[in-house]
Every structure is written in structure tokens, then in C-alpha cells.
Design a protein around this motif. Structure first.
Motif, mmCIF file in Angstrom:
data_model
loop_
_atom_site.group_PDB
_atom_site.id
_atom_site.type_symbol
_atom_site.label_atom_id
_atom_site.label_comp_id
_atom_site.label_asym_id
_atom_site.label_seq_id
_atom_site.Cartn_x
_atom_site.Cartn_y
_atom_site.Cartn_z
ATOM 1 N N GLY A 283 0.519 -0.974 -0.005
ATOM 2 C CA GLY A 283 -0.237 -0.160 -0.289
ATOM 3 C C GLY A 283 0.850 1.402 0.347
ATOM 4 O O GLY A 283 -0.073 1.914 0.612
ATOM 5 N N VAL A 304 3.214 3.419 -8.655
ATOM 6 C CA VAL A 304 1.808 2.631 -8.194
ATOM 7 C C VAL A 304 1.106 2.047 -7.439
ATOM 8 O O VAL A 304 1.268 1.213 -7.487
ATOM 9 N N VAL A 305 0.382 2.506 -6.584
ATOM 10 C CA VAL A 305 -0.139 1.618 -5.840
ATOM 11 C C VAL A 305 -1.160 1.232 -6.050
ATOM 12 O O VAL A 305 -2.313 1.961 -6.856
ATOM 13 N N ALA A 306 -1.384 -0.176 -6.826
ATOM 14 C CA ALA A 306 -2.699 -1.191 -7.251
ATOM 15 C C ALA A 306 -3.619 -1.556 -6.595
ATOM 16 O O ALA A 306 -3.276 -3.048 -6.327
#
Lengths: 414, 414
Positions: A283, A304-306
């Protein structure tokens, strides 16, 4: 001159009601021990002038050096200055230099000088001022005729630490002569306590018998503290460090104040490489750690926090069929995330994590704590699986450390 | 009978070298405070019989109740039992019941009874045994003729806590009558200590004069602790809480164990809204915080950490001309980042941060600590500027808190 022996006094009601942990006492205990000064007691009292005076007097009975933190703020319940003055039977008077420094500080910030600043600038006669580079309340230093030393510092941890490092340590070193104790702590990642111990003790006849080895397991990895006293301590410490490094190889990432993210940052900077990170279960924690290092903007491009599968597909180009067939927590998804973030952000290296942080969301096949880490660069893509425990925050921490260490291990080999 | 006042004594060399934090002292301080028993001092000493005896004697001077942890293990350096016997001038003898219980315990585990068990089963004459449901070493309870009470418990935290809850609390309650103290801590964000204090004290005649208000500034915001003793404590605490909430309005985000990210999570979940975050200077910390909440995957879609301008342009659609004209740390860039991450990730809300974390990178116009926070939703886009200090980690923390609180404030108004 009698040997330095120290007592610690911490002041604050918040400590006596158990609202905060006494990190100042632990910090001072560790630093004094490192300086070779035994700490014989650590006492906490409330914001009460008589109690503080009594605590200082007790400290002076038990050792030559008494170090106090807390009770130096601007409000009337901050009474450590008064207690110190009462202790040595002196008076308080406003120190013009300290007051001027406080006024300058607030002028620079464009703010009014707060009420209570004269209190903060009051110094008990007989005490010297130790300037505070991080705040307003200075430290205070007293050396009595009998050799007793009393040091007062504010309770705000980063201010206290600055005063201690900048002023107290140099003065103590001067008083105690050269320290005859040397310590070094080697830091490891990705290896358990039992393994560390077994490998170090495998050929312990090669290790200087006077080197004391302590194993300190931490969430972030096992720390190995080496302590040597006596003649040629420094050279013998170096030899012991070499022995441990040979035994543990690349599991040792640094020593003392090094951090894993700082070491990896060095490796990246030195090779002129940039990194981007795709995070699911962590996260944002990996990027948070990497960007805690000053100057990291030269090698961290971002990431990118996916957290949702839609973001994995759209922002990282993870294939929908792969997600469906293998699930989000899987080797191919970790690899596609690493490749995707590298391609989209245009970095040299791509790092990724996907896992189940918990406490819910686990299955029999993939229990809570299952984590895949992926890595991609010019030479290819790799992934590795970990099985951590059940605590959500612990899983995030362990996953972030494991991912950063995975990148370090590959960088060392390439 | 004199009122119960307590002293804490913790025993252990590992505490005096700063290797571990003294969580036992904090636990006991919090529990005793909750029981309405003021703790006046907390002293740590090493594994030394005279030092422990002295610490117990000092404890008995300062209050009726002295609670000690540590030094009750099976090895010869565990000497708290000997110190307690010396304190009251009695002898140690092996307690047959305790020894039998230890032998049963190891028989059940299928293991040999370890050496030193007789030491563990030794009890100073005059002390009562408090059984240990989690381990071998029992607690010990002494009540002197003058009403002084001395309690010894092992230092292993979970064993100590079990003995304290099962045996010490019931005995203390019996001695002190019903507890008559209640506490509540209100948590605020985005408001300074001086303002909090001024607003609460503005109409202090409306506040119950027996409610003690303490202001506890933290990096994450000012905490306000309300303490009430005596009759109808609970109802009077509720009234005091209402007064503070009226005075401070939405600056109060919760109480006691609430967290800002947990409260915001509730708001989002309750309204069925999703969020995506674009982070520059916070480097992932906002998303890390939001995803520390279990169940956050239902409202956090993810985000983009845009540490480089290229990533801001390509992954968030920030306009190159805007970047050039206003710089990355500016109102329009913060707004475009919030709008961009919302549009790209398809979330209901977009949150963004761009700033200079430091320690380098500042200019005269935009010094280190300059931070813009942006927010976008269906109704529009807003941005707000903050000026924080110089520490990198502190700036990241403060920026993350400010951003999450900005979102909370808007959610409350909409």
C-alpha cells in the motif's frame, strides 16, 4: 577522577500514566552504554518540583553523572529549572543570549514570540547553556566541586537527541578520556536468528574470544552486536566484523546506523539506475521507505499503488486473463506488475509486491501472509514467494523489507 | 486507611543498556491510573540485590503500593526474591505447592523439569503466592503492618499481565473500594496547542471545575485528556466532552484509540465512496496509512507516487506548461494531480500532495516544508497550502496527516 557512572531521570505526567513509552530513557541508556558509561538506574517522576529535585539528588548519590529530560517547556508546570536551582541552592535568571536566540527563531518563522519565552530562557546560576539547534529550550550543564555532573535537556525527543549529540557527548568524551569499549552492530536481512547464530558459531575458534557477540532479533532483521573492551579494541573489532561478514555473506547489508533503504539507495545512485515500484498489499510502504532517504528523487521515479485489480490492469497493464486464472496474488501477476511499472514509468528497474496482508482475505491455498515479490530489469524478470504471519502491519513491514532486500541482492549479483 | 499511591520498579540490565523499551512500566502505569491509583515514580535498576532492595525501600517511602517486575527467573542473576526477603528481614523457603505446579507444567509439556526450578519456587516468608497461569514464576504479594503493599511479578510481559489482571487488580479493587476515576482523550487535527487551549478556556465557566483538562501535543495533532473523579464521573465526562466538541467543532476527529485514517475510512465506507491518491513529497505515506486499516481495499483504489515530473505528466496528465510556469510545488499542479489520479484510476475522490520534504531542494520563494494539497470530486477541485518545518520525515508525516484531514473536512461538509 572517579569513573563516570550515570543515572537517568525522565520527567512527565504522560509517562506516569502510561500514555507514552519512555523512549528518551531507552535512547539515553543505549547512548551512555555505547560511550562506556554504565547506567545504574533510570527514574521517572511527574511535573513536581520537589519530586524532580529529589530525583536529581538521588541520581547524584548513585553516580557522578545525572541526565534529566523533560520539564523545560514554557508553561508553569514545567519546573525542572526551578528544581535544579533548588538542588544547588542557586537562583534563576534570564539569559539574554538564549532569549535573543528564541526571538530570532520566531522572527525567522514570521511568528510572534510566544508567552513563556522568558521562562524558557531562564538559567539556574551555576549552569551552562547547551544550545538547542532544533527548538527553543536549551540544555543545561552543571559541574559541581565534587565532580558531580547534572545535565538537563528538553523532553521533545528530536531536540533532546540533537543537544545530546552536539554538546553532551563531546563533553563526556573529554571527561572520560578515550573510551576503552568499542561496539559495532552488523545488520542483516532475509535470514533468521537461528541461522545467523549457527553460521557465526560454526567456526567460533576463529573468533577472538574476548569479543562479546549478542544477537538482537528485530522485525527488520537480526542485528549482531559486537563488543570489545581493552587494548587495540578497534582493530580487534574490525577482525571480528570480517569474520561475521565472511560467514554471513550478502545477508549483512550494513552496520550501526545504516538503513536497508539507504544502502539500496547508494547502490542505485552509484550505478546511475532508476527504480519504479508497483505495490499492492504494501500500500505505498516500499515507496515511503525509499523516499525517506534524502536525495532519493535522483533514483526513485515513483510508482503505482494498485490496490484494486482494475488499477493493476489499467495502470500497470496486468493481463485480465492472468488475473482471473492465477489470482492477484501469484507469480505471473507479480512479474507483470514489475514489468508494467518499469515500462509505464520508464525506469531502469521495476519492483513489485502483491500479497494478502490480512487479517481477512486468506484462503486455504493462499493464507494470510502469502506474498509474491517481482523484479524486472534489462536482463529479465524474477519473482519470489514469502509466507509471513497474520498481523496486517507486520505483514506490510516484512513484505516491504523483503522487496527492498530482493532488489539489493539482485543489484549485488549483477 | 491512607489512599493508595503507587511506585513502579522494573528490574533488568537490558533496560539499563537501552536494548528494550520498558513496556512493563508503561503498562502498569496505565493500568494503575485506570484504577484511580496515582503513580508517583517509576524506577529501573539492574540485576543487583542491593539496588533492588533499595528500590523497593524507596518505593515504600513514596507510596503505599510498590509494584515490581523482573528478576524472578531461574538463574542466579535473578535476585528480586532475595532482595524482597532482605527488605523485610525474612528468609526464603521453597513453596511445595509452587514446585508441584512447576513439575506438573513440564510433565504436561513432556519436558524435563529445568534446573533452577527450586529457585523459582522459593518464597520469602511473609509473602503470599499469586499463581502464574502463563508460566512458572509466580507473583508475590506482601502486606506490612503499616499497610504497605509490595507486589513482585516476573518480567515476561504476558505472564506479568496475566498475574496483574487475575490477582493484583481484584486485590487492589478490594483495598481501594470502587474506582471513581474516568478518563477520555479527544483527538484533534489541523489545530495548534495554543488555539486548542484558548478555545477551550474561552468559556471555562461552562466547564465542570472538577474536570482536569490536559493538553498533549503530538506530531499528529493535539490530544485533550479529560479526567473526572468522584460521583457520577461518567455523566460529567460526557458533559465535558460535549463542551470541548462544541468549542473545537470538526477539529475533533475522534477519541481514545481512534486513528485519523480509521475515521476517514469509516466516512468513505459509509458513503460508498472510493479514493485514489497522487503523492509526490509524501512518497507513498498517505496510501500506506490509509491501507493500514483492515478492510480499506473496499474504498482505496490505489494511487500514483509521482516523484519525478515525467511521472506527473505521463501517469497523472499534469500539463507540461503548468509545471514549467508554476513549478511542481504549486496550486495548479496539486489540483491537476488530484484530478488526474481521480480520472485515471476511476475513483470518486482524488487526493494529492506536492511539496518539498527537504532537507535540500528549497528556494527563497518555496522553502523546505512548503506543501500543496489538492482534492477533487464531482463538485470541483480545491487546494490548500501548508508551511511545515525542516525535518524530512516530519514533513512527510505532517503532510500525510494534513492531506487525510483535508479530505475528512470536505467529507464532513458535503
Amino acid at each position: 577522577m572517579t569513573k563516570l557512572i550515570a543515572s537517568i531521570v525522565t520527567v512527565g505526567e504522560e509517562l506516569l500514566i502510561g500514555q507514552v513509552l519512555d523512549t528518551n530513557a531507552a535512547y539515553l541508556a543505549a547512548e551512555l552504554t555505547r560511550l562506556g558509561i554504565p547506567v545504574v538506574r533510570s527514574l521517572t517522576v511527574g511535573d513536581d518540583k520537589d519530586a524532580i529535585r529529589g530525583a536529581l539528588a538521588e541520581g547524584m548519590e548513585h553516580g557522578r553523572l545525572t541526565v534529566l529530560t523533560g520539564g523545560l517547556g514554557p508553561t508553569p508546570d514545567d519546573v525542572s529549572r526551578e528544581a535544579a536551582a533548588a538542588l544547588i541552592g542557586s537562583n534563576l535568571s534570564v539569559d539574554a543570549d538564549v532569549l535573543a536566540a528564541i526571538k530570532r527563531r520566531f522572527a525567522l518563522l514570521g511568528r510572534d514570540v510566544p508567552a513563556g519565552s522568558e521562562r524558557v530562557a531562564s538559567v539556574p546560576d551555576g549552569f551552562e547553556v547547551l544550545p538547542n539547534s532544533r527548538g527553543t529550550a536549551p540544555g543545561l550543564w552543571y559541574e559541581g566541586d565534587t565532580g558531580s555532573i547534572v545535565v538537563l535537556m528538553p523532553g521533545v525527543p528530536h531536540e533532546m537527541r540533537a543537544i545530546f549529540c552536539e554538546h553532551v557527548i563531546p563533553r563526556i568524551r573529554e571527561l572520560s578520556g578515550r573510551t576503552a569499549i568499542e561496539q559495532r552492530t552488523l545488520l542483516t536481512a532475509g535470514i533468521g536468528e537461528t541461522t545467523v547464530q549457527r553460521q557465526i558459531e560454526a567456526e567460533s575458534h576463529l573468533l577472538d574470544p574476548d569479543v562479546v557477540v549478542a544477537y538482537l532479533p528485530r522485525l527488520h532483521g537480526v542485528r549482531i552486536r559486537l563488543t570489545v573492551t581493552g587494548e587495540e579494541a578497534s582493530a580487534r573489532l574490525d577482525a571480528a566484523e570480517r569474520y561475521v561478514r565472511v560467514k554471513l555473506g550478502a545477508a549483512v547489508y550494513g552496520c550501526d546506523d545504516d538503513t536497508l533503504e539507504g544502502v539500496v539507495g547508494h547502490l542505485l545512485k552509484w550505478r546511475g539506475l532508476t527504480v519504479a515500484v508497483a505495490e499492492s498489499c504494501t500500500g505505498g510502504l516500499i515507496l515511503d521507505k525509499l523516499t525517506n532517504i534524502s536525495g532519493s528523487s535522483s533514483y526513485v521515479m515513483g510508482g503505482v499503488v494498485a490496490y484494486s485489480n482494475v488499477v493493476k490492469q489499467h495502470q500497470l497493464g496486468v493481463d485480465g486473463d492472468t488475473l482471473e486464472q492465477f489470482g492477484a496474488v501469484s507469480e505471473p501477476v507479480a512479474m507483470q506488475m514489475a514489468e508494467g511499472v518499469r515500462a509505464r514509468l520508464g525506469s531502469d528497474l521495476g519492483l513489485s509486491v502483491t500479497g494478502i496482508a490480512g487479517p481477512s482475505g486468506g484462503t486455504e491455498e493462499k493464507p494470510v501472509g502469502t506474498v509474491w515479490i517481482g523484479y524486472a530489469d534489462d536482463h529479465g524478470t524474477w519473482a519470489v514467494k514469502h509466507q509471513f504471519g497474520r498481523g496486517r502491519r507486520r505483514n506490510k513491514e516484512k513484505s516491504a523489507i523483503a522487496a527492498i532486500d530482493f532488489m539489493r541482492q539482485i543489484l549485488l549479483q549483477s
